[in-house]
Design a protein around this motif. Structure first.
Motif, mmCIF file in Angstrom:
data_model
loop_
_atom_site.group_PDB
_atom_site.id
_atom_site.type_symbol
_atom_site.label_atom_id
_atom_site.label_comp_id
_atom_site.label_asym_id
_atom_site.label_seq_id
_atom_site.Cartn_x
_atom_site.Cartn_y
_atom_site.Cartn_z
ATOM 1 N N ARG A 1 17.625 11.673 21.342
ATOM 2 C CA ARG A 1 17.182 12.540 20.246
ATOM 3 C C ARG A 1 17.924 12.199 18.953
ATOM 4 N NH1 ARG A 1 17.970 17.244 24.024
ATOM 5 N NH2 ARG A 1 19.969 17.261 22.968
ATOM 6 N N PHE A 2 18.563 11.067 18.915
ATOM 7 C CA PHE A 2 19.287 10.593 17.737
ATOM 8 C C PHE A 2 20.432 11.534 17.358
ATOM 9 C CE2 PHE A 2 16.482 7.188 17.208
ATOM 10 C CZ PHE A 2 15.198 7.645 17.410
ATOM 11 N N ALA A 3 21.280 11.823 18.327
ATOM 12 C CA ALA A 3 22.473 12.643 18.066
ATOM 13 C C ALA A 3 23.436 11.849 17.194
ATOM 14 C CB ALA A 3 23.142 13.025 19.375
ATOM 15 N N PRO A 4 24.202 12.539 16.348
ATOM 16 C CA PRO A 4 25.163 11.825 15.501
ATOM 17 C C PRO A 4 26.280 11.196 16.332
ATOM 18 C CG PRO A 4 25.357 14.197 15.214
ATOM 19 C CD PRO A 4 24.188 13.960 16.104
ATOM 20 N N LEU A 5 26.761 10.058 15.868
ATOM 21 C CA LEU A 5 27.791 9.308 16.593
ATOM 22 C C LEU A 5 29.065 10.121 16.817
ATOM 23 C CD1 LEU A 5 28.517 6.633 17.914
ATOM 24 C CD2 LEU A 5 29.387 5.873 15.701
ATOM 25 N N PRO A 6 29.572 10.902 15.840
ATOM 26 C CA PRO A 6 30.781 11.693 16.112
ATOM 27 C C PRO A 6 30.595 12.671 17.277
ATOM 28 C CG PRO A 6 30.387 11.606 13.768
ATOM 29 C CD PRO A 6 29.197 10.988 14.426
ATOM 30 N N PHE A 7 29.422 13.242 17.428
ATOM 31 C CA PHE A 7 29.151 14.140 18.545
ATOM 32 C C PHE A 7 29.251 13.388 19.864
ATOM 33 C CE2 PHE A 7 26.007 15.533 21.685
ATOM 34 C CZ PHE A 7 26.497 16.793 21.961
ATOM 35 N N ILE A 8 28.675 12.207 19.914
ATOM 36 C CA ILE A 8 28.674 11.413 21.144
ATOM 37 C C ILE A 8 30.101 11.020 21.524
ATOM 38 C CG2 ILE A 8 27.930 9.219 22.149
ATOM 39 C CD1 ILE A 8 25.406 9.496 20.351
ATOM 40 N N VAL A 9 30.858 10.519 20.562
ATOM 41 C CA VAL A 9 32.232 10.079 20.829
ATOM 42 C C VAL A 9 33.100 11.269 21.253
ATOM 43 C CG1 VAL A 9 34.309 9.113 19.771
ATOM 44 C CG2 VAL A 9 32.086 8.071 19.325
ATOM 45 N N THR A 10 32.948 12.390 20.561
ATOM 46 C CA THR A 10 33.723 13.580 20.905
ATOM 47 C C THR A 10 33.413 14.038 22.320
ATOM 48 O OG1 THR A 10 33.747 14.253 18.604
ATOM 49 C CG2 THR A 10 34.258 15.937 20.228
ATOM 50 N N ARG A 11 32.160 14.030 22.686
ATOM 51 C CA ARG A 11 31.752 14.459 24.028
ATOM 52 C C ARG A 11 32.346 13.541 25.089
ATOM 53 N NH1 ARG A 11 29.871 18.789 26.609
ATOM 54 N NH2 ARG A 11 27.790 18.908 25.803
ATOM 55 N N LEU A 12 32.281 12.238 24.866
ATOM 56 C CA LEU A 12 32.803 11.285 25.847
ATOM 57 C C LEU A 12 34.318 11.392 25.988
ATOM 58 C CD1 LEU A 12 30.666 8.127 25.032
ATOM 59 C CD2 LEU A 12 30.420 9.665 26.975
ATOM 60 N N VAL A 13 35.013 11.469 24.863
ATOM 61 C CA VAL A 13 36.476 11.530 24.903
ATOM 62 C C VAL A 13 36.945 12.839 25.531
ATOM 63 C CG1 VAL A 13 38.546 11.665 23.463
ATOM 64 C CG2 VAL A 13 36.825 9.922 23.008
ATOM 65 N N SER A 14 36.331 13.963 25.149
ATOM 66 C CA SER A 14 36.773 15.237 25.708
ATOM 67 C C SER A 14 36.476 15.327 27.201
ATOM 68 C CB SER A 14 36.126 16.407 24.965
ATOM 69 O OG SER A 14 34.733 16.420 25.160
ATOM 70 N N SER A 15 35.368 14.768 27.628
ATOM 71 C CA SER A 15 35.042 14.769 29.046
ATOM 72 C C SER A 15 36.044 13.918 29.831
ATOM 73 C CB SER A 15 33.618 14.260 29.260
ATOM 74 O OG SER A 15 33.293 14.243 30.622
ATOM 75 N N ALA A 16 36.318 12.725 29.335
ATOM 76 C CA ALA A 16 37.264 11.833 30.013
ATOM 77 C C ALA A 16 38.666 12.440 30.025
ATOM 78 C CB ALA A 16 37.282 10.472 29.329
ATOM 79 N N PHE A 17 39.083 13.019 28.906
ATOM 80 C CA PHE A 17 40.423 13.598 28.821
ATOM 81 C C PHE A 17 40.562 14.811 29.744
ATOM 82 C CE2 PHE A 17 43.732 16.188 26.742
ATOM 83 C CZ PHE A 17 44.755 15.261 26.743
ATOM 84 N N GLY A 18 39.577 15.683 29.733
ATOM 85 C CA GLY A 18 39.632 16.874 30.591
ATOM 86 C C GLY A 18 39.675 16.521 32.064
ATOM 87 N N TRP A 19 38.796 15.626 32.472
ATOM 88 C CA TRP A 19 38.783 15.203 33.873
ATOM 89 C C TRP A 19 40.063 14.449 34.224
ATOM 90 C CZ3 TRP A 19 35.213 15.421 37.999
ATOM 91 C CH2 TRP A 19 34.080 16.191 37.744
ATOM 92 N N GLY A 20 40.584 13.666 33.283
ATOM 93 C CA GLY A 20 41.820 12.927 33.543
ATOM 94 C C GLY A 20 43.016 13.836 33.741
ATOM 95 N N ILE A 21 43.125 14.873 32.924
ATOM 96 C CA ILE A 21 44.221 15.835 33.075
ATOM 97 C C ILE A 21 44.103 16.543 34.423
ATOM 98 C CG2 ILE A 21 45.157 18.029 32.204
ATOM 99 C CD1 ILE A 21 45.957 15.647 30.516
ATOM 100 N N TRP A 22 42.897 17.004 34.725
ATOM 101 C CA TRP A 22 42.671 17.702 35.995
ATOM 102 C C TRP A 22 42.992 16.785 37.178
ATOM 103 C CZ3 TRP A 22 42.081 22.702 36.562
ATOM 104 C CH2 TRP A 22 41.683 23.200 37.799
ATOM 105 N N GLY A 23 42.550 15.538 37.109
ATOM 106 C CA GLY A 23 42.835 14.580 38.175
ATOM 107 C C GLY A 23 44.312 14.271 38.299
#
Length: 114
Positions: free
Chosen positions: A39-61
């Motif tokens: 849907r042509f999401a803005p790049l900052p949204f995509i990067v923020t989503r990926l980084v926050s997901s990886a960071f959250g799962w990494g901390i939990w792991g």
């Protein structure tokens, strides 16, 4: 000096689990972002989503891995991972991954007025 070696092992286990879970979080975040990209999401949204997901799962792991290492150290004592059977390691891994969420849930329920 033996306790220092055990602490180093717990930290190493936490880091290993954190990296693996962080990669898993990145992949899961990518699966969530794919519809946004279409849907042509803005790049900052995509990067923020990926980084926050990886960071959250990494901390939990990492916390779960450290819990696994601590449980393994307390229960198995002087044995190394190479001396244990796969089902036994799997049991301690499942326990290590389960203890932290259960403790957080119990603390949340106990702290809720009710």
């Amino acid at each position: 000096m033996k306790w220092l070696r055990k602490v180093r092992g717990i930290i190493g286990m936490g880091l290993l689990w954190g990296v693996v879970w962080g990669l898993l979080g990145f992949l899961l975040g990518a699966l969530q972002v794919i519809p946004g990209v279409l849907r042509f999401a803005p790049l900052p949204f995509i990067v923020t989503r990926l980084v926050s997901s990886a960071f959250g799962w990494g901390i939990w792991g990492g916390l779960s891995g450290a819990t696994f290492g601590g449980a393994l150290m307390l229960a198995e004592g002087r044995r190394s991972l190479t001396e244990l059977s796969a089902p036994r390691i799997g049991f301690w891994g499942a326990l290590g991954g389960m203890v932290l969420p259960v403790l957080i849930t119990v603390a949340g329920v106990a702290g809720r007025p009710g």
